[in-house]
Design an enzyme around this catalytic site. Sequence first.
Site, mmCIF file in Angstrom:
data_model
loop_
_atom_site.group_PDB
_atom_site.id
_atom_site.type_symbol
_atom_site.label_atom_id
_atom_site.label_comp_id
_atom_site.label_asym_id
_atom_site.label_seq_id
_atom_site.Cartn_x
_atom_site.Cartn_y
_atom_site.Cartn_z
ATOM 1 N N TYR A 163 11.082 2.604 -11.391
ATOM 2 C CA TYR A 163 9.709 2.182 -11.092
ATOM 3 C C TYR A 163 8.843 3.433 -11.056
ATOM 4 O O TYR A 163 8.632 4.041 -10.007
ATOM 5 C CB TYR A 163 9.677 1.444 -9.748
ATOM 6 C CG TYR A 163 8.363 0.750 -9.478
ATOM 7 C CD1 TYR A 163 8.142 -0.528 -9.975
ATOM 8 C CD2 TYR A 163 7.362 1.351 -8.748
ATOM 9 C CE1 TYR A 163 6.942 -1.187 -9.739
ATOM 10 C CE2 TYR A 163 6.166 0.709 -8.500
ATOM 11 C CZ TYR A 163 5.969 -0.558 -8.997
ATOM 12 O OH TYR A 163 4.780 -1.205 -8.768
ATOM 13 N N GLU B 20 -3.619 -12.098 -11.788
ATOM 14 C CA GLU B 20 -2.249 -11.660 -12.056
ATOM 15 C C GLU B 20 -1.255 -12.577 -11.358
ATOM 16 O O GLU B 20 -1.387 -12.849 -10.168
ATOM 17 C CB GLU B 20 -2.025 -10.231 -11.542
ATOM 18 C CG GLU B 20 -2.793 -9.191 -12.323
ATOM 19 C CD GLU B 20 -2.410 -7.761 -11.948
ATOM 20 O OE1 GLU B 20 -1.383 -7.562 -11.264
ATOM 21 O OE2 GLU B 20 -3.147 -6.849 -12.336
ATOM 22 N N ASP C 41 5.417 5.728 -11.526
ATOM 23 C CA ASP C 41 3.958 5.792 -11.661
ATOM 24 C C ASP C 41 3.647 6.572 -12.936
ATOM 25 O O ASP C 41 4.498 7.292 -13.464
ATOM 26 C CB ASP C 41 3.332 6.514 -10.455
ATOM 27 C CG ASP C 41 3.186 5.585 -9.258
ATOM 28 O OD1 ASP C 41 3.076 4.361 -9.475
ATOM 29 O OD2 ASP C 41 3.182 6.081 -8.112
ATOM 30 N N ARG D 195 8.334 2.862 3.853
ATOM 31 C CA ARG D 195 7.208 3.253 4.709
ATOM 32 C C ARG D 195 5.995 2.432 4.302
ATOM 33 O O ARG D 195 5.888 1.976 3.173
ATOM 34 C CB ARG D 195 6.909 4.752 4.576
ATOM 35 C CG ARG D 195 6.654 5.175 3.157
ATOM 36 C CD ARG D 195 6.522 6.663 2.974
ATOM 37 N NE ARG D 195 6.007 6.928 1.635
ATOM 38 C CZ ARG D 195 4.728 6.919 1.313
ATOM 39 N NH1 ARG D 195 3.810 6.668 2.234
ATOM 40 N NH2 ARG D 195 4.331 7.161 0.085
ATOM 41 N N ARG E 239 -3.248 -11.006 -7.332
ATOM 42 C CA ARG E 239 -4.528 -10.307 -7.168
ATOM 43 C C ARG E 239 -5.459 -10.627 -8.319
ATOM 44 O O ARG E 239 -5.024 -11.150 -9.352
ATOM 45 C CB ARG E 239 -4.324 -8.801 -7.047
ATOM 46 C CG ARG E 239 -3.687 -8.146 -8.248
ATOM 47 C CD ARG E 239 -3.533 -6.661 -8.036
ATOM 48 N NE ARG E 239 -2.913 -6.021 -9.196
ATOM 49 C CZ ARG E 239 -2.746 -4.715 -9.329
ATOM 50 N NH1 ARG E 239 -3.157 -3.910 -8.372
ATOM 51 N NH2 ARG E 239 -2.186 -4.207 -10.403
ATOM 52 N N ARG F 188 -3.134 4.271 8.739
ATOM 53 C CA ARG F 188 -4.095 5.352 8.967
ATOM 54 C C ARG F 188 -4.948 5.034 10.179
ATOM 55 O O ARG F 188 -5.624 4.020 10.198
ATOM 56 C CB ARG F 188 -5.000 5.508 7.751
ATOM 57 C CG ARG F 188 -4.225 5.935 6.538
ATOM 58 C CD ARG F 188 -5.155 6.364 5.455
ATOM 59 N NE ARG F 188 -4.384 6.630 4.254
ATOM 60 C CZ ARG F 188 -4.874 6.567 3.046
ATOM 61 N NH1 ARG F 188 -6.135 6.228 2.868
ATOM 62 N NH2 ARG F 188 -4.132 6.844 2.009
ATOM 63 N N ARG G 299 10.901 -7.733 -13.114
ATOM 64 C CA ARG G 299 9.821 -8.665 -12.812
ATOM 65 C C ARG G 299 8.827 -8.578 -13.960
ATOM 66 O O ARG G 299 8.644 -7.510 -14.553
ATOM 67 C CB ARG G 299 9.134 -8.300 -11.497
ATOM 68 C CG ARG G 299 10.013 -8.454 -10.286
ATOM 69 C CD ARG G 299 10.416 -9.887 -10.011
ATOM 70 N NE ARG G 299 9.294 -10.707 -9.562
ATOM 71 C CZ ARG G 299 9.315 -12.030 -9.496
ATOM 72 N NH1 ARG G 299 10.380 -12.703 -9.884
ATOM 73 N NH2 ARG G 299 8.266 -12.703 -9.072
#
Length: 368
Positions: free
Chosen positions: A351, A303, A353, A169, A277, A173, A246
């Site tokens: 992965y 980065e 958070d 997804r 970034r 917004r 990675r």
Amino acid sequence: MYDYLIVGAGLYGAVFAQKAKEQGKKVLVIDKRDNIAGNVYTEKIEGINVHKYGAHIFHTNNKEVWDYVNRFAVFNRFTNSPVANYKGELFSLPFNMYTFNKMWGVVTPEEAAAKIEEQRKEITGEPRNLEEQAISLVGRDIYEKLIKGYTEKQWGRDCKELPSFIIKRLPVRLTFDNNYFNALYQGIPVGGYTKMVENMLEGIEVRLGVDYLENKDELDKLAQKVVYTGAIDAYFDYKLGTLEYRSVRFENELLDIPNFQGNAAVNYTDRETPWTRIIEHKWFEFGKDENGNDIPKTVISREYSSEWKPGDEPYYPVNDEKNGALYEEYRKLAENEKNIIFGGRLGEYKYYDMDAVIASALEKFKNV
């Protein structure tokens, strides 16, 4: 004799250690790095808490986790609102009405929705790769300018070669809300993450610069149980093959100006710019030092995403089908190990958070 030897002083290890000590257990924490806090380590440079291993913005909907971390730090009200730079054009992230207005000149949510709908029709049938998946979600224009180049740099592969499930997804917004995370709680620990982890590890013995895998036999004898947060394939000496990760390389610069880009994070979404970034660390704490004074200098980090190779720091797993199947084999081996818990991003090849890592450690400790 220790009750627990905890390998890794990152979030998973620190949370587990803190809970164990709270229960009266004797704990030893070791880490092969010379610092605690793992990848959330922050270092003070010119009054700025620099996120040494990439930007870490705490966000969660889990009240238990939020209450837990607030025992060890005061969190500021930082809201993540990144900016995308595509060849000098600036767009708001996540994709919102500011983005659509800049992209197409549309003004109402209805016009924006119609534009996206019209472009999504290009893909008929089931998306076969990441490119088709992205276009089917947000259309060709947004894909070309804001997704394609960034994603290819991040994964080091063409979007047509990446599996579609990497972006199940994409947040669209039809409002002017610039808050990147749909999280009830969000912020950065005042004084940096290192201070928070220090508070978690208070009163616990920590030894740094110790490589567990090189001294495994003697270290295992020190404790009844081991909590291992390193790479699971490394633990088994890669005997089934190497899991892919990675890695990220950082170029840091201290600049003698007060403001470089006016935002904590700017993503460079074209393929030609080599970095993904630039982070300007001072904006995580609103450009102020701990006494509330404006900081006259700034620190930026470019980065660069790269393929992991032994000796590099693994950052995030390549969760495709091939690696998933190999991890499953390692997980079966891990289940047969006596008195050892595998946890965290590397130990579970996930992965995660930050809030999910903490939730996982809290849950694991309850079950143990």
